[in-house]
Structures are given as C-alpha cells and as structure tokens.
Design an enzyme around this catalytic site. Structure first.
Site, mmCIF file in Angstrom:
data_model
loop_
_atom_site.group_PDB
_atom_site.id
_atom_site.type_symbol
_atom_site.label_atom_id
_atom_site.label_comp_id
_atom_site.label_asym_id
_atom_site.label_seq_id
_atom_site.Cartn_x
_atom_site.Cartn_y
_atom_site.Cartn_z
ATOM 1 N N ASP A 1 0.833 -1.205 0.000
ATOM 2 C CA ASP A 1 0.000 0.000 0.000
ATOM 3 C C ASP A 1 0.870 1.259 0.000
ATOM 4 O O ASP A 1 2.008 1.237 0.460
ATOM 5 C CB ASP A 1 -0.925 -0.028 1.231
ATOM 6 C CG ASP A 1 -2.112 0.908 1.079
ATOM 7 O OD1 ASP A 1 -2.340 1.431 -0.030
ATOM 8 O OD2 ASP A 1 -2.807 1.119 2.091
ATOM 9 N N ASN B 1 1.278 3.469 -2.845
ATOM 10 C CA ASN B 1 1.815 3.915 -4.141
ATOM 11 C C ASN B 1 1.344 5.321 -4.502
ATOM 12 O O ASN B 1 2.106 6.141 -5.005
ATOM 13 C CB ASN B 1 1.367 2.971 -5.264
ATOM 14 C CG ASN B 1 1.946 1.582 -5.126
ATOM 15 O OD1 ASN B 1 2.792 1.342 -4.279
ATOM 16 N ND2 ASN B 1 1.479 0.658 -5.951
ATOM 17 N N ARG C 1 -0.669 9.414 -9.631
ATOM 18 C CA ARG C 1 -0.738 8.163 -8.876
ATOM 19 C C ARG C 1 -0.124 6.978 -9.617
ATOM 20 O O ARG C 1 0.539 6.122 -9.016
ATOM 21 C CB ARG C 1 -2.199 7.830 -8.530
ATOM 22 C CG ARG C 1 -2.863 8.828 -7.607
ATOM 23 C CD ARG C 1 -4.312 8.419 -7.334
ATOM 24 N NE ARG C 1 -4.407 7.063 -6.827
ATOM 25 C CZ ARG C 1 -4.234 6.723 -5.546
ATOM 26 N NH1 ARG C 1 -3.976 7.634 -4.640
ATOM 27 N NH2 ARG C 1 -4.328 5.457 -5.170
ATOM 28 N N ASN D 1 -11.031 -2.409 -5.343
ATOM 29 C CA ASN D 1 -10.246 -1.435 -6.120
ATOM 30 C C ASN D 1 -10.911 -1.029 -7.442
ATOM 31 O O ASN D 1 -10.492 -0.051 -8.071
ATOM 32 C CB ASN D 1 -8.821 -1.952 -6.380
ATOM 33 C CG ASN D 1 -7.928 -1.900 -5.156
ATOM 34 O OD1 ASN D 1 -7.072 -2.750 -4.953
ATOM 35 N ND2 ASN D 1 -8.112 -0.899 -4.298
ATOM 36 N N LEU E 1 -6.982 -4.559 7.390
ATOM 37 C CA LEU E 1 -6.719 -5.693 6.496
ATOM 38 C C LEU E 1 -7.335 -5.510 5.115
ATOM 39 O O LEU E 1 -6.959 -6.219 4.182
ATOM 40 C CB LEU E 1 -7.225 -6.993 7.134
ATOM 41 C CG LEU E 1 -6.501 -7.379 8.433
ATOM 42 C CD1 LEU E 1 -7.098 -8.658 9.023
ATOM 43 C CD2 LEU E 1 -4.999 -7.571 8.212
HETATM 44 C C1 IPE Z 1 -5.478 -2.683 -0.213
HETATM 45 O O1 IPE Z 1 -5.097 -1.354 -0.389
HETATM 46 C C2 IPE Z 1 -5.511 -3.391 -1.529
HETATM 47 C C3 IPE Z 1 -4.217 -3.617 -2.166
HETATM 48 C C4 IPE Z 1 -3.048 -3.340 -1.629
HETATM 49 C C5 IPE Z 1 -4.247 -4.228 -3.468
HETATM 50 P P1 IPE Z 1 -6.192 -0.188 -0.546
HETATM 51 O O2 IPE Z 1 -5.441 1.077 -0.683
HETATM 52 O O3 IPE Z 1 -7.139 -0.537 -1.614
HETATM 53 O O4 IPE Z 1 -6.955 -0.260 0.856
HETATM 54 P P2 IPE Z 1 -7.878 0.813 1.585
HETATM 55 O O5 IPE Z 1 -8.847 1.332 0.562
HETATM 56 O O6 IPE Z 1 -6.968 1.892 2.077
HETATM 57 O O7 IPE Z 1 -8.519 0.061 2.696
HETATM 58 C C1 IPE Z 2 -1.426 0.337 -3.360
HETATM 59 O O1 IPE Z 2 -1.260 1.711 -3.348
HETATM 60 C C2 IPE Z 2 -1.763 -0.214 -4.715
HETATM 61 C C3 IPE Z 2 -3.138 -0.719 -4.840
HETATM 62 C C4 IPE Z 2 -4.035 -0.686 -3.911
HETATM 63 C C5 IPE Z 2 -3.529 -1.277 -6.107
HETATM 64 P P1 IPE Z 2 -2.473 2.722 -3.346
HETATM 65 O O2 IPE Z 2 -2.844 3.028 -4.754
HETATM 66 O O3 IPE Z 2 -3.584 2.241 -2.511
HETATM 67 O O4 IPE Z 2 -1.787 3.998 -2.699
HETATM 68 P P2 IPE Z 2 -2.417 4.976 -1.627
HETATM 69 O O5 IPE Z 2 -2.899 4.142 -0.493
HETATM 70 O O6 IPE Z 2 -3.521 5.721 -2.305
HETATM 71 O O7 IPE Z 2 -1.276 5.852 -1.236
HETATM 72 MG MG MG Z 3 -4.032 2.438 -0.553
#
Ligand code: IPE
Ligand code: IPE
Ligand code: MG
Length: 232
Positions: A12, A14, A25, A60, A186
């Site tokens: 998480d 990115n 992003r 997602n 989680l």
């Molecule tokens: C969890 O991260 C899913 C993945 C890492 C693929 P999210 O960024 O989607 O989770 P939330 O929305 O913060 O709970």
């Molecule tokens: C994790 O990074 C990648 C996926 C969930 C696919 P995020 O895209 O959730 O990054 P943040 O949480 O918005 O920083």
């Molecule tokens: Mg995230």
C-alpha cells in the site's frame, strides 16, 4: 528460530508516494512493480516458501477508470520485464482471486506466466488479483453447500476440510502479514488465513520498501512469541 514459510504483503501507499513527489498516482504503481521484483527475489533468497502479494482488491474497481486501466496493465509490464528472471530463479507464479472482469490480454498474460512457471520449486509468488476475502469465503461456502446438496459429502466438515475450498488451498498457513504505508487494517485480505498470523505494520510506502525493510520485518517476527491460544 521460528520457521517462516508463508509471508503475505499488503502493498500500500503507491498513490501517496507519487503525490509526495508531485507525480500522478500511476507513477507510484509503476515504481511499485520494480519493488515487487526485488522483494520476490529477496524472499526467495531468504528461504520463504510462499510470498502472497495483494495486487488488486475486489474493492479497487471503485477507482477511476484511468487508474483501474493502468493497474490492469501492470501484469504485462511485470512479466515482460521479469518473467525470464523469475524462471531462472525457479520461482513459480500462482494467483488467488478472479480473472472475471480482468481485461482479456491481462488474463492471458497471467495464465501464461502461471503455466510457464508451474513446475518451478524455489518459491511460490502468489498474486492476489481481483481478490476479496469475503468473496473467497462466500464462494467456498457455496461450493461446499453444492457438494452437500448433491449428496457427494455429508454436512460435517471440519475447519481443515473447509479450508480446502478456499483459494489458498494447498499453500502453507500464513505466518506473517506485512502492511505498508501506515494503514492499520486488512482491507478484505486473507481474513480466514490471518487468524493466527503475526501482523506487522510499517510506515514505509510500498515504492520505498526494500530488502532491508523485509529483513527488519523478519527480525521482528523472530521476536514474537506465537502461542496459538496455548500457554507457556
Ligand atoms: C489494499 O489497499 C488493496 C491492495 C493493496 C491491493 P487499498 O489502498 O485498496 O486499501 P484501503 O482502501 O486503504 O482500505
Ligand atoms: C497500493 O497503493 C496499490 C493498490 C491498492 C492497487 P495505493 O494506490 O492504494 O496507494 P495509496 O494508499 O492511495 O497511497
Ligand atoms: Mg491504498
């Protein structure tokens, strides 16, 4: 030393990594792909049997079509760059989740990577792709119920038997789950499987995660006292 067989990571942060650098992003996701390669190799070198990486959740899909579209292209980027190396390192690719709704070419690339690496034995790199734990458990319950209804089995399964209906059937139990980016939840990941896993939450954003961060987590795991409900 506590043996560690199966590590799962919620990759998480990115988006925040990109934002902090004034980038969009998707640039964070792009950097994250390279980290997946590095950590897969590092995990293999440390004797981990299975590394499960949360790549895309059933939730997602709520993101913008641009971002979802980009995330769906990442398997092509990842395997075009690294499949050869993963083969050489004897790493097997597997997947939990569903290819339903995943673009056809992406699904095809994932299938090909799984097929090509299926006999590799050094480590299993298991991607949670379009994965949601509640969906997994619901589908397991439905599959079990269907077998009971058809008279194939009795309605008396144990926890061990029920686990065989989950997408992780055949994999060793998860010992350690790491979540990056200072989020303490989680997010629908491996809810059944994490019942007795050790949980480690690190502040590092996924694109900044290195083999040193992994080593710190493995060291922290060694300091934990796993009791599984017992007393000692
Ligand atoms: C969890 O991260 C899913 C993945 C890492 C693929 P999210 O960024 O989607 O989770 P939330 O929305 O913060 O709970
Ligand atoms: C994790 O990074 C990648 C996926 C969930 C696919 P995020 O895209 O959730 O990054 P943040 O949480 O918005 O920083
Ligand atoms: Mg995230």
């Amino acid at each position: 030393m506590e043996k560690i067989r199966h590590v799962a990571i919620i990759m998480d942060g990115n988006g925040r990594w990109a934002k902090a650098r004034g980038k969009i992003r998707t640039e964070g996701h792009f950097k994250g792909v390279e980290v997946v390669r590095d950590i897969a190799i590092a995990a293999k070198e440390r004797g981990i049997e299975v590394l499960t990486l949360y790549a895309f959740s059933t939730e997602n899909w709520k993101r913008s079509s641009e971002e979802v579209g980009y995330l769906m292209k990442l398997p092509a980027l990842f395997f075009s760059r690294y499949l050869k190396e993963l083969m050489e390192k004897n790493i097997r690719i597997t997947m939990i989740g569903s290819l339903d709704g995943v673009p056809k070419d992406t699904a095809q690339i994932l299938r090909k990577a799984m097929e090509q690496t299926r006999n590799n034995t050094a480590m299993t790199l298991n991607f949670a792709m379009n994965y949601g734990s509640r969906r997994e458990i619901t589908e397991a319950a439905r599959a079990y119920a269907a077998e009971v209804a058809s008279g194939k089995i009795a309605n008396d399964c144990t926890e061990e038997q029920f686990e065989q209906y989950l997408m992780t059937a055949g994999l060793p139990p998860v010992d350690l789950c790491i979540r990056t980016s200072k989020e303490y939840r989680l997010s629908n990941f491996l809810l059944w499987q994490l019942a007795y896993a050790e949980l480690i939450f690190v502040d590092v954003l996924w694109p900044d995660f290195t083999s040193d961060t992994l080593d710190e987590c493995l060291l922290e795991f060694q300091r934990r006292d796993r009791r599984f409900g017992g007393a000692k």
